[in-house]
Enzyme design. Sequence first.
Site, PDB file in Angstrom:
ATOM      1  N   TYR A 188      -0.720  -9.754   0.657  1.00 40.93           N
ATOM      2  CA  TYR A 188       0.327  -9.155   1.501  1.00 40.93           C
ATOM      3  C   TYR A 188       0.332  -9.782   2.886  1.00 40.93           C
ATOM      4  O   TYR A 188      -0.692 -10.252   3.371  1.00 40.93           O
ATOM      5  CB  TYR A 188       0.185  -7.629   1.565  1.00 40.93           C
ATOM      6  N   TYR A 200       0.840  -1.198   0.000  1.00 44.39           N
ATOM      7  CA  TYR A 200       0.000   0.000   0.000  1.00 44.39           C
ATOM      8  C   TYR A 200       0.873   1.245   0.000  1.00 44.39           C
ATOM      9  O   TYR A 200       1.930   1.270   0.643  1.00 44.39           O
ATOM     10  CB  TYR A 200      -0.862   0.044   1.267  1.00 44.39           C
ATOM     11  N   HIS A 212      -7.411  -8.391  -2.217  1.00 47.70           N
ATOM     12  CA  HIS A 212      -8.722  -7.774  -1.978  1.00 47.70           C
ATOM     13  C   HIS A 212      -8.683  -6.296  -2.323  1.00 47.70           C
ATOM     14  O   HIS A 212      -7.619  -5.671  -2.347  1.00 47.70           O
ATOM     15  CB  HIS A 212      -9.145  -7.951  -0.508  1.00 47.70           C
TER      16      HIS A 212
HETATM   17 FE   LIG Z   1      -6.195  -4.355   2.835  1.00 47.55          FE
END
Ligand SMILES: [Fe+3]
Lengths: 201, 238
Positions: free
Chosen positions: B148, B109, B161
């Site tokens: 992850y 992220y 997701h």
């Molecule tokens: Fe997530």
Amino acid sequence: MSLQATTSQTVGPYFQIGLSRFYIDDLTGPGIFGDVIEIVGRVFDGDGQPVPDGVIEIWQADAAGKYVHPEFLQESENIQATDGQAEEQRRGQSAFRGFGRVSTQADGSFRFKTIKPGRVAAPDGTLQAPHIAVSVFARGLLRRLVTRIYFPDEESNVEDFALKLVEAGRRHTLIAKKLSDGRLEWNVVLQGAEETIFFEC
Amino acid sequence: MMQDMAKFRGYRRAEPGTQPNHLQPAYVSSIKRAPAKPLVYLPHTLSETTGPSFNSSAIDAKASDLTRQGQGEPLGERIIVSGRVLDEDSRSVALTLIEIWQANAAGRYRHNGDQHNAPLDPNFEGSGHTLTDEHGNFRFMTIRPGAYPWRNHYNAWRPAHIHFSVLGPAFATRLITQMYFPGDALLPFDPIFNCTGDEKARNRLISLFDWETTVCEQALGYRFDIVLSGRDSTPWEK
Ligand SMILES: [Fe+3]
């Protein structure tokens, strides 16, 4: 009923990426009628530790007790502006959006600047005390938590539709405290002896 | 107005088992954050049957294409995620705000808190938003996120997701969820996906591969419909 509502999942730790574009911590502005208030608070977990990765959303009526929503527009079309103040209120309502969203800081704190909402009707025909509807999201919460902020020194609290559903000894968790500088303090305790009242909504 | 109030209709509550319980010991973060006291049942009032909305003027039309937010194209498998937001009575939820966020193709992220040592992609921010159209439809172009690791338990990995946030027509219908991918081998091991007791409800979080929306030589299509609570059929009784 043919379908079932989609299952909720946690907002996780990285919601900032997706939700920050619509962070709104100040609901006031030009043409918005009402008493400006500042609400500050912190979110704590069951160990009393601050929750630094939560999201607080608020939804509220304007100072005249009107929601900016189609269910309300039908009703307000029938309300005629009869004097200058009513006209001001009517115009103020159109500028007010009623929605706020912030994330908590490293110390679990959050803050909103808004206006004190007016009273809105309850399903039993009574008027609810002024309140703000709140959603709490965080890593670790698989569903949002729903709660409300009420105001101190409000006589109407004693007859409020939702507060009456809450055991007397815990009602104070929904009522903000007035600080000496005039700001309102309202904390969220997710778990424990001083746990905030959360509603099944 | 009093007469209208006597006929007041709220939104339906979830069928038992179709929504997760707050406390999920297998999901460690829930242990100190889940409320321990019973929730207080709140009959819906105008405060719950109204809710926020955004005009199209607040929306960035480019924000539904997550592959066009950098100087160049992000790495990974391009996908189209489309679907419809509807209620339990199959009524369209039109013009409601959907926000999404996700890891990049490597499972990282763009967030200071993400310390996974997979590479960031300079061309991928991982966030998007859109309004549903008048029929409740939405469509995002993005890249398939990677799995992850997380620290919930030894060797814990989140299945791929995409996080979804939907405002819906009312405060009562507010939903945040996650969309998964069909055939992901990590799904049976994920405490977040498995937190919902009802297997059918859980499996509705898995998107469907969709030839109809797959674009030739461009991107694979996945379909994810989002169902929000429907309106109560019976009015609130005093
Ligand atoms: Fe997530």
